[in-house]
Enzyme design. Structure first.
Site, PDB file in Angstrom:
ATOM      1  N   HIS A 111       3.766  -2.255   3.340  1.00 20.17           N
ATOM      2  CA  HIS A 111       3.642  -0.833   3.017  1.00 20.17           C
ATOM      3  C   HIS A 111       4.934  -0.349   2.376  1.00 20.17           C
ATOM      4  O   HIS A 111       6.028  -0.711   2.839  1.00 20.17           O
ATOM      5  CB  HIS A 111       3.326  -0.016   4.278  1.00 20.17           C
ATOM      6  CG  HIS A 111       1.988  -0.342   4.862  1.00 20.17           C
ATOM      7  ND1 HIS A 111       1.788  -1.414   5.710  1.00 20.17           N
ATOM      8  CD2 HIS A 111       0.770   0.244   4.703  1.00 20.17           C
ATOM      9  CE1 HIS A 111       0.513  -1.471   6.044  1.00 20.17           C
ATOM     10  NE2 HIS A 111      -0.132  -0.484   5.459  1.00 20.17           N
ATOM     11  N   ASP A 130       0.859  -1.188   0.000  1.00 18.25           N
ATOM     12  CA  ASP A 130       0.000   0.000   0.000  1.00 18.25           C
ATOM     13  C   ASP A 130       0.891   1.233   0.000  1.00 18.25           C
ATOM     14  O   ASP A 130       1.829   1.336   0.817  1.00 18.25           O
ATOM     15  CB  ASP A 130      -0.902   0.014   1.236  1.00 18.25           C
ATOM     16  CG  ASP A 130      -2.025  -0.995   1.148  1.00 18.25           C
ATOM     17  OD1 ASP A 130      -2.109  -1.717   0.143  1.00 18.25           O
ATOM     18  OD2 ASP A 130      -2.832  -1.068   2.107  1.00 18.25           O
TER      19      ASP A 130
END
Length: 254
Positions: free
Chosen positions: A206, A61
């Site tokens: 992430h 992400d």
């Protein structure tokens, strides 16, 4: 005396019949409510995929930073791994060249909203705007429109999942959370991922996690040593003819 007795019996019979009808009605209503409760099917995004193949997807992400993105891409190249990056609209605006680079290196780009909101707090129109605005931006940069959407904060409900489906997006979650955002160090991330993956897992990372350039090579090496093939999400999931179990695991066949 006999008439009075007969009248009493008659009234008792009527009352008994009425009570029985009432009980039957309540029983039927209760059973219907129970059937409705058990027949209700919660709409779920795809958390993982039921497959006999040793395939998993690692995903990133991207919302808040860009410091490690090129390093991640270099590591993925080194191990010949293709991944899926879920991008937020304001990240796309800020780092358009990196969006192009992710795509140029053969990775998949998914949609992670425009402003990173809690999707369930939005109206239908606002929710679709959050998704389509970012897809428009991504398509303009790479000439491909995303088909995957990951709700920010993992926040969804039946309505959001249905909106995704109605607008040709697959809603994607994860079944293995690396918790890299907690910045607990390299080994906790390695252990958490490698001990919990299974065939069809979707792993959440992430792009700007503090130790990503340290833990990522170790995780990939361990997974590959165990025989896992790491593929983009769209190569892992079933596009049609599937159903979901109650854990969000996608299963082939209706």
């Amino acid at each position: 005396m006999i008439k009075a007795k007969n009248g009493m019996l008659y009234r008792i019979m009527i009352i008994t019949i009425l009570v029985m009808i009432s009980i039957s009605y309540m029983t039927l209503k209760t059973n219907n409510n129970i059937l409705e409760a058990f027949s209700y099917s919660k709409e779920l995004p795809i958390y993982s995929v039921d497959t006999e193949e040793k395939k998993i997807a690692i995903t990133f992400d991207a919302a808040w930073g860009n410091e490690f993105t090129r390093g991640i891409l270099d590591i993925l190249d080194e191990y010949d791994v293709k991944s899926t990056f879920f991008l937020v609209g304001f990240w796309v605006d800020k780092f358009p060249e990196d969006v192009k680079e992710i795509h140029a290196r053969g990775h998949e780009i998914g949609n992670h909203s425009t402003n990173h909101p809690y999707m369930t707090e939005l109206s239908d129109g606002e929710a679709i705007k959050e998704i389509d605005t970012t897809s428009d931006k991504i398509e303009k940069l790479i000439n491909e429109r995303p088909i995957l959407f990951r709700p920010p904060f993992g926040d969804y409900d039946d309505r959001i999942v249905n909106l995704c489906r109605e607008n040709d997006y697959y809603a994607i979650q994860w079944d293995v959370d690396s918790l890299d955002w907690k910045e607990l160090g390299v080994q906790p991330v390695v252990d958490r991922v490698t001990r919990n993956v299974q065939n069809g897992s979707i792993v959440l990372f992430h792009n700007n996690a503090k130790y990503v350039l340290e833990y990522l090579p170790i995780v990939i090496e361990r997974l590959q040593e165990e025989g896992f093939e790491l593929v983009p999400v769209s190569e892992l999931i079933y596009k049609d003819d599937f159903h979901m179990d109650n854990t969000g695991r996608q299963i082939k066949g209706k």
